[in-house]
Motif scaffolding. Structure first.
Motif, PDB file in Angstrom:
ATOM      1  N   GLU A  34       7.372  36.273  19.464  1.00 12.52           N
ATOM      2  CA  GLU A  34       8.262  35.177  19.062  1.00 12.52           C
ATOM      3  C   GLU A  34       7.501  33.895  18.822  1.00 12.52           C
ATOM      4  O   GLU A  34       7.756  33.179  17.851  1.00 12.52           O
ATOM      5  CB  GLU A  34       9.308  34.948  20.163  1.00 12.52           C
ATOM      6  CG  GLU A  34      10.603  35.688  19.917  1.00 12.52           C
ATOM      7  CD  GLU A  34      11.594  35.455  21.040  1.00 12.52           C
ATOM      8  OE1 GLU A  34      12.146  36.446  21.539  1.00 12.52           O
ATOM      9  OE2 GLU A  34      11.789  34.278  21.409  1.00 12.52           O
ATOM     10  N   VAL A  35       6.566  33.591  19.732  1.00 11.35           N
ATOM     11  CA  VAL A  35       5.757  32.373  19.576  1.00 11.35           C
ATOM     12  C   VAL A  35       5.014  32.412  18.257  1.00 11.35           C
ATOM     13  O   VAL A  35       4.999  31.440  17.496  1.00 11.35           O
ATOM     14  CB  VAL A  35       4.762  32.232  20.752  1.00 11.35           C
ATOM     15  CG1 VAL A  35       3.737  31.154  20.450  1.00 11.35           C
ATOM     16  CG2 VAL A  35       5.500  31.886  22.017  1.00 11.35           C
ATOM     17  N   GLU A  77       5.736  34.006  15.607  1.00 14.08           N
ATOM     18  CA  GLU A  77       6.650  33.848  14.472  1.00 14.08           C
ATOM     19  C   GLU A  77       6.939  32.372  14.237  1.00 14.08           C
ATOM     20  O   GLU A  77       6.942  31.903  13.088  1.00 14.08           O
ATOM     21  CB  GLU A  77       7.949  34.572  14.799  1.00 14.08           C
ATOM     22  CG  GLU A  77       8.456  35.449  13.687  1.00 14.08           C
ATOM     23  CD  GLU A  77       9.757  36.107  14.070  1.00 14.08           C
ATOM     24  OE1 GLU A  77       9.704  37.148  14.734  1.00 14.08           O
ATOM     25  OE2 GLU A  77      10.801  35.541  13.710  1.00 14.08           O
ATOM     26  N   LYS A  78       7.186  31.638  15.334  1.00 10.27           N
ATOM     27  CA  LYS A  78       7.456  30.203  15.187  1.00 10.27           C
ATOM     28  C   LYS A  78       6.239  29.486  14.624  1.00 10.27           C
ATOM     29  O   LYS A  78       6.358  28.576  13.798  1.00 10.27           O
ATOM     30  CB  LYS A  78       7.816  29.599  16.552  1.00 10.27           C
ATOM     31  CG  LYS A  78       9.159  30.034  17.062  1.00 10.27           C
ATOM     32  CD  LYS A  78       9.624  29.140  18.215  1.00 10.27           C
ATOM     33  CE  LYS A  78      10.637  29.869  19.073  1.00 10.27           C
ATOM     34  NZ  LYS A  78      10.444  29.672  20.498  1.00 10.27           N
ATOM     35  N   GLN A 112       6.029  29.714  10.947  1.00 14.89           N
ATOM     36  CA  GLN A 112       6.856  28.704  10.294  1.00 14.89           C
ATOM     37  C   GLN A 112       6.118  27.374  10.205  1.00 14.89           C
ATOM     38  O   GLN A 112       6.118  26.701   9.166  1.00 14.89           O
ATOM     39  CB  GLN A 112       8.142  28.461  11.121  1.00 14.89           C
ATOM     40  CG  GLN A 112       9.321  29.305  10.715  1.00 14.89           C
ATOM     41  CD  GLN A 112       9.701  29.051   9.283  1.00 14.89           C
ATOM     42  OE1 GLN A 112       9.352  29.815   8.399  1.00 14.89           O
ATOM     43  NE2 GLN A 112      10.416  27.979   9.046  1.00 14.89           N
ATOM     44  N   LEU A 113       5.473  27.005  11.326  1.00 12.16           N
ATOM     45  CA  LEU A 113       4.708  25.766  11.374  1.00 12.16           C
ATOM     46  C   LEU A 113       3.644  25.746  10.283  1.00 12.16           C
ATOM     47  O   LEU A 113       3.476  24.753   9.582  1.00 12.16           O
ATOM     48  CB  LEU A 113       4.001  25.633  12.727  1.00 12.16           C
ATOM     49  CG  LEU A 113       4.730  24.892  13.843  1.00 12.16           C
ATOM     50  CD1 LEU A 113       3.785  24.742  15.022  1.00 12.16           C
ATOM     51  CD2 LEU A 113       5.175  23.525  13.386  1.00 12.16           C
ATOM     52  N   GLN A 166       4.359  20.392  18.044  1.00 11.71           N
ATOM     53  CA  GLN A 166       5.164  21.618  18.088  1.00 11.71           C
ATOM     54  C   GLN A 166       4.388  22.748  18.740  1.00 11.71           C
ATOM     55  O   GLN A 166       4.919  23.491  19.568  1.00 11.71           O
ATOM     56  CB  GLN A 166       5.564  22.036  16.666  1.00 11.71           C
ATOM     57  CG  GLN A 166       6.692  21.221  16.097  1.00 11.71           C
ATOM     58  CD  GLN A 166       7.969  21.419  16.883  1.00 11.71           C
ATOM     59  OE1 GLN A 166       8.299  20.644  17.756  1.00 11.71           O
ATOM     60  NE2 GLN A 166       8.666  22.484  16.593  1.00 11.71           N
ATOM     61  N   TYR A 201       5.424  25.113  21.955  1.00  9.82           N
ATOM     62  CA  TYR A 201       5.551  26.571  21.944  1.00  9.82           C
ATOM     63  C   TYR A 201       4.683  27.216  23.012  1.00  9.82           C
ATOM     64  O   TYR A 201       5.121  28.100  23.738  1.00  9.82           O
ATOM     65  CB  TYR A 201       5.189  27.137  20.570  1.00  9.82           C
ATOM     66  CG  TYR A 201       6.127  26.735  19.465  1.00  9.82           C
ATOM     67  CD1 TYR A 201       5.679  26.632  18.151  1.00  9.82           C
ATOM     68  CD2 TYR A 201       7.452  26.462  19.710  1.00  9.82           C
ATOM     69  CE1 TYR A 201       6.527  26.274  17.135  1.00  9.82           C
ATOM     70  CE2 TYR A 201       8.310  26.088  18.698  1.00  9.82           C
ATOM     71  CZ  TYR A 201       7.848  25.993  17.406  1.00  9.82           C
ATOM     72  OH  TYR A 201       8.686  25.626  16.397  1.00  9.82           O
TER      73      TYR A 201
END
Lengths: 470, 419
Positions: free
Chosen positions: A320-321, A323-324, A327-328, A454, A458
Motif C-alpha cells: 500500500e505504501v 502504491e501511494k 502516486q507521489l 508526504q 507514509y
C-alpha cells in the motif's frame, strides 16, 4: 485523474500568475515613488546616465483612453506617453485558458479553448469576459503582432508550436492518456503565451490583442497553416533571411549590442543543456512511478502467499505504501514537467525571438548603409552630369540626391530608434526573466518539499507495522 | 576493514565498515539458533570476512576464524579464498548424501564487476569531451558504485559462511574446516566445459524428476502444506525481487539526472550577467546535495529490499531442493517396499530386498525428521530477517526524507530571503 491533473495545473499556473501580479503590484508602487526602473534603460542609452527622478504625478494621471488608436499610429506615440500609461496602470489583467472542447469530427475537427479575461483596466469594456478560440486563432494573433512590432525591435513572445502528430491523434478521436496529455500541455502553453503577451506594456495596447480577447467572432486566420501559400512564403523568407544574415558585415559601433548578443548565445546553449537534463528527469520519474506500481502489486502478491500472519500483513502494508508513493512520483513528474521543463522550453523560444530582434536591427543598419551608398552614387552622377553639362539630367540628379538624403536621414533615425527600443526591451526582458525563473523555480522547490513531507507521512505510518512483526 | 581496489584505471584503498551491509540473517542467527539458544555455540565458531582485495578479474577474500573447538590447531587464524573455493565447498555439501535432510545454504553469486568496469572504461575514454568538474563528479559516482557492488559481494560470501558456521551439523563438516584452515591454495579450479555440460544435464534430469516426484501426494500434512506454500512463495519472491530491482534502478537514474541538472545550473550561475546568478548557484548546490541523498535512498532500497528478496529467492530454492530430496527418498522407499513385496512373493533375494528397504526407510525417516526442523527454522529466520530489513528500510527512508526536507527548506529560506 486527468481532470485532477488539469485542475492542479491550472491552479498552479494561476498561483504563479497571482504571485507575479502581486509582485508587480508591489513593484509598480515602488517604481513610481523612486527612480522608475522602466525609465532607466532609456536614459542609459546615452553615454552618461542622467537619472531624473519621476514625480509622483504620473500616478495621479488619469488612465488614457486608447480606443482611438489604430495599428500604424502606435509607432508615432512618443515613448514617454507609453511609459506614463504603463506606470499609471497597474498591470491588473489576468488571463486563463481552460475547458478544451472538441468541435466537429474527423480531419476537420479542432479543439476550442475558453479564454477568460479578468481585468480592471479601462481600455476593456467589461471587467470579466470570455471567448472561445482555437489554436490557429492564437497563431494568427502572434503573426499579426510579429508583423507589426518585431521589425522595430519589440520582443514579441512566440506562440506555442504546432504539432501535426499531436493534433491528428486528437482529431481522429483517440481518447487515450497521451492525447489528453497533449491537449493539457497545449492548453497550459497557450495560457502562458497569453500571459506573457499581455504583460508587455506596448503589446497590451494593441487593438488586435484586444479584439482577440474580447470579440466573440474572430475572422479565421488561414494564413497560419503550415502548407498554405502564406506558410510557404514564410518559409522562403526565412531561408532568404538566413542567407542575408551570413552576408551582412556590420560595423558595430556599440559594444553593448555585441556583448548582449554573445550573452544570449551563451544563455541559449546553457538553457538547452539544462532542458535536456530536465526532460530526462521527467522521463525517469515516470519510469520510476511505473516500476513502483509494478513492485507494489508484486509485494501484495507476496504478502498473500506468506503464511506468517504478521509478516503477511506487513507486506500488504508495504504494498500500500509503495502504491501511494507511486502516486507521489506521478505528481512530481507532472510538476517537473509543467513547472521546470516547460519554463525552460518557453525561454529557449523567447531567446530565439530576442535573437530575431537583433537580426532586424542588423537589417535596419544594412538599409541605412545601402541608402548612404546610393546617395554617394547619386552625388557622383550629379558631378558627372555637371562636367558633361546636361542641365536636365543635372536637375534629375539633384532631385534624386534630395530623395536619397531624406532616405539616409530616415535610415539613421530608424536605426537609432530600433537600437533604443531594443535596449529598453532587453532590459525589460532580463527583468522578466529573472522574476519568472525565481518564481517558478521556488514553486518547483516547494513541490519537492511537499513530496518529501508526504513520504515522511507514509513511512512513519508504515514503521510501526514493520515493528509489529512478531 | 580495508578494501583495496585495483582496476586498470584506478587504484583505490578505502577503509569501510560493513555496518550498513546487507544483513539477511537476524542477529539471533549469527551463531545462534532462534529456538535453541545456545550461547556456547557462538564462541565455539565465529567466521567473518575481514578483508577483501579486488584485482583485475578476481576477488580475494580474507576469511577470518575464531574458534574454541579442538578440531583446529589454533584459536584464531585467517586464510585467503577466492569465489571458486566457496562454490567448491557449497557443491561438496550438495553432493554429500548425509546432508540430504538439510537446507544447504545457497551459494553466493559470482562477483560481477563487468558492468561497472565497462562504465569506468567509457569514462576514461571520454575524459577529453567533458569539463573537469563533470569528469570528477562522474568518476566519484562510478567509484561509489564499484564500492557498493564490492561491499555486496563481500557480504554475500560472508553470509554463506556464517550460515554454515551456525548450522549444528554443517559446521562440523571436514571440508568446511579445511576451507577455513588450510592456508595453501585449495587448487580448486572452476568447472571446465565438460563438467559444466554434465551439470546442465544433471539439472535437466533433476527438474524432470522433480515434476514426477512432486506428483506424489504426501501423507504428511505438514510437508504437503510446505510444498504448496514454497512453490507459490518462490515464484512470488522471484517476481518481487525482479520488480524491486527495476524500481531501485529507476531511482538511481533519477538521482543521476539531478547530478546533470546541478552541473547545468552551476554553468548558468557562473555565466549569467544578471543578479539571478547567485540564485542559480544556490539551486545548483541544492541539487548536488539532494542528489547524494537520493542516491543513498536508492542504495538503501537496493540493500534492504532487493537484496533481501534476492537472498530469499535463493533460500526458498534451497528449501524446495530439500523437499525434492525428501520426496525422492519417499519414492525410493515406496519402490523398495514394492520390490520387497515382489521378492517375498517370488521368494527370491528377499534378504537383499529387506536390507535395501530398511536403508530406504531409515534414509526417508532421517530426512523427514531433519527437514521438518529445517523448514520451521527457515520460517523463523525468514520472518526475523524480513522484520529487521523492513524496519531498517522504513527508518532509513524516514531519515533520508527528513534530510531532504531540511535541505529543501533551508534552501527555500535563503532564496526567499534574497528575493
Amino acid at each position: 485523474m486527468v481532470q485532477n491533473l488539469q485542475k492542479l495545473c491550472s491552479m498552479m499556473t494561476e498561483k504563479i500568475f497571482l504571485q507575479i501580479i502581486n509582485s508587480l503590484r508591489a513593484e509598480a508602487t515602488e517604481e513610481v515613488s523612486l527612480d522608475s526602473p522602466e525609465r532607466e534603460p532609456i536614459l542609459s542609452s546615452e553615454p552618461s546616465p542622467a537619472v531624473t527622478p519621476v514625480t509622483p504625478t504620473t500616478l495621479i494621471a488619469p488612465r488614457i483612453e486608447s480606443k482611438s488608436l489604430s495599428a500604424p499610429v502606435i509607432f508615432d506615440r512618443s515613448r514617454e506617453e507609453i511609459e506614463e500609461e504603463a506606470n499609471g496602470d497597474v498591470f491588473d489583467i489576468e488571463i486563463g485558458v481552460s475547458d478544451p472542447e472538441k468541435v466537429g469530427d474527423g480531419m476537420n475537427a479542432y479543439m476550442a479553448y475558453r479564454v477568460t479575461t479578468k481585468t480592471s483596466l479601462s481600455m476593456f469594456s467589461k471587467s470579466e469576459f470570455s471567448v472561445k478560440r482555437r489554436f490557429s486563432d492564437f497563431l494568427g494573433l502572434h503573426s499579426k503582432l510579429a508583423s507589426k512590432y518585431l521589425h522595430v525591435g519589440y520582443i514579441v513572445p512566440p506562440a506555442p508550436e504546432k504539432s501535426i502528430v499531436g493534433m491528428t491523434k486528437v482529431k481522429v478521436g483517440k481518447e487515450d492518456s497521451s492525447s489528453t496529455e497533449f491537449v493539457e500541455k497545449r492548453r497550459a502553453a497557450l495560457e502562458r503565451y497569453l500571459q506573457r503577451t499581455v504583460k508587455h506594456p506596448t503589446l497590451l495596447q494593441d487593438p488586435d490583442l484586444r479584439q482577440f480577447l474580447e470579440s466573440s467572432e474572430l475572422p479565421r486566420a488561414v494564413n497560419t497553416q503550415a502548407l498554405s501559400g502564406a506558410g510557404i512564403l514564410r518559409m522562403v523568407n526565412k531561408a532568404a533571411d538566413a542567407v542575408n544574415k551570413m552576408t551582412i558585415k556590420m560595423n558595430e559601433s556599440d559594444a553593448w549590442f555585441e556583448e548582449k548578443q554573445q550573452q544570449f548565445e551563451n544563455l541559449d546553449q546553457q538553457l538547452r543543456k539544462l532542458h535536456a537534463s530536465v526532460e530526462a528527469l521527467v522521463c525517469h520519474r515516470k519510469e520510476l512511478s511505473a516500476n513502483t506500481a509494478a513492485f507494489a502489486k508484486s509485494a501484495a502478491m507476496l504478502g498473500n502467499s506468506e503464511d506468517h500472519t504478521a509478516l503477511s500483513r506487513a507486506l500488504s502494508q508495504l504494498a500500500e505504501v509503495e502504491e501511494k508513493i507511486d502516486q507521489l512520483h506521478q505528481e512530481q513528474a507532472f510538476a517537473d514537467f509543467y513547472m521546470f521543463s516547460e519554463l525552460l522550453s518557453d525561454y529557449i523560444r523567447l531567446i530565439a525571438a530576442v535573437k530575431g530582434v537583433f537580426d532586424h536591427r542588423m537589417k535596419c543598419w544594412q538599409k541605412w548603409e545601402d541608402a548612404q551608398i546610393t546617395l554617394l552614387k547619386k552625388r557622383e552622377t550629379e558631378a558627372k552630369m555637371m562636367v558633361a553639362n546636361k542641365p536636365d539630367k543635372i536637375q534629375q540628379a539633384k532631385n534624386e540626391i534630395r530623395e536619397w538624403e531624406a532616405k539616409v536621414q530616415q535610415g539613421e533615425r530608424d536605426f537609432e530608434q530600433i537600437s533604443k527600443t531594443i535596449r529598453k526591451e532587453v532590459g525589460r526582458f532580463e527583468k522578466e526573466r529573472v522574476k519568472d525563473f525565481k518564481t517558478v523555480i521556488i514553486k518547483y522547490l516547494e513541490s519537492l518539499v511537499q513530496t518529501q513531507q508526504q513520504l515522511i507521512k507514509y513511512w512513519e505510518a508504515f514503521l510501526p507495522e514493520a515493528k509489529a512483526i512478531a | 576493514m580495508i578494501f583495496g581496489f585495483q582496476t586498470e584505471f584506478f587504484q583505490i584503498e578505502l577503509e569501510e565498515g560493513l555496518d550498513d551491509g546487507p544483513d539477511f540473517l537476524s542477529e539471533e542467527d549469527r551463531g545462534l539458533k532462534a529456538i535453541n539458544v545456545d550461547l556456547q555455540s557462538d564462541a565455539a565458531l565465529q567466521v567473518d570476512i575481514s578483508d577483501a582485495l579486488s584485482e583485475r578479474d578476481k576477488v580475494k577474500f580474507t576469511v577470518h576464524t575464531k574458534s574454541s573447538l579442538p578440531n583446529f590447531k589454533q584459536n584464531e587464524f585467517s586464510v585467503v579464498r577466492q569465489h571458486e573455493e566457496f562454490i567448491w565447498l557449497h557443491d561438496s555439501f550438495i553432493e554429500n548424501e548425509d546432508y540430504a535432510g538439510y537446507i544447504i545454504p545457497p551459494a553466493p553469486p559470482r562477483p560481477d564487476f563487468d558492468a561497472s568496469r565497462e562504465k569506468l572504461q567509457k569514462l576514461g575514454e571520454g575524459e577529453g569531451s567533458m569539463t573537469k568538474e563533470e569528469f570528477t563528479k562522474m568518476k566519484q559516482e562510478l567509484e561509489a558504485e564499484y564500492l557498493a557492488i564490492f561491499k555486496k559481494t563481500v557480504a554475500m560470501h560472508e553470509v554463506f559462511l556464517c550460515r554454515v558456521a551456525a548450522h549444528p551439523i554443517l559446521r562440523k563438516d571436514l571440508n568446511f574446516h579445511v576451507f577455513l584452515e588450510y592456508n595453501q591454495d585449495l587448487s580448486v579450479r572452476g568447472k571446465n566445459k565438460k563438467e559444466k555440460l554434465e551439470d546442465f544435464f544433471k539439472n535437466m534430469v533433476k527438474s524432470a524428476d522433480g515434476v514426477i516426484v512432486s506428483g506424489v501426494k504426501d501423507v504428511d500434512d505438514f510437508f504437503e502444506h510446505e510444498r504448496t506454500f514454497l512453490l507459490e512463495y518462490h515464484n512470488r519472491v522471484k517476481d518481487a525481487s525482479a520488480k524491486s530491482d527495476r524500481m531501485t534502478r529507476s531511482h538511481k537514474s533519477a538521482a543521476d539526472d539531478y547530478n546533470r541538472i546541478g552541473s547545468s545550473l552551476y554553468a548558468l550561475g557562473t555565466q549569467d550577467s544578471t543578479d539571478i546568478c547567485k540564485f542559480f548557484l544556490k539551486v545548483s548546490e541544492l541539487f548536488d546535495k539532494t542528489r547524494k541523498i537520493e542516491a543513498r535512498v536508492s542504495a538503501d532500497e537496493d540493500l534492504k529490499l532487493s537484496d533481501l528478496l534476492k537472498y530469499y529467492l535463493r533460500e526458498s530454492q534451497a528449501a524446495k531442493d530439500l523437499l525434492y530430496r525428501r520426496s525422492r527418498s519417499l519414492v525410493d522407499y515406496e519402490n523398495a517396499n514394492k520390490a520387497l513385496d515382489k521378492a517375498r512373493a517370488k521368494n527370491k533375494d528377499v534378504l537383499q530386498a529387506e536390507t535395501s528397504q530398511q536403508l530406504c526407510c531409515q534414509k526417508f525417516e532421517k530426512i523427514s525428521e531433519s527437514a521438518k526442523q529445517e523448514l520451521i527454522d527457515f520460517k523463523t529466520r525468514r520472518v526475523a530477517a524480513f522484520r529487521k530489513n523492513l524496519v531498517e528500510l522504513a527508518e532509513l527512508e524516514l531519515k533520508h526524507a527528513k534530510g531532504n526536507l531540511q535541505l529543501l527548506q533551508n534552501c527555500l529560506a535563503v532564496l526567499n530571503g534574497d528575493t
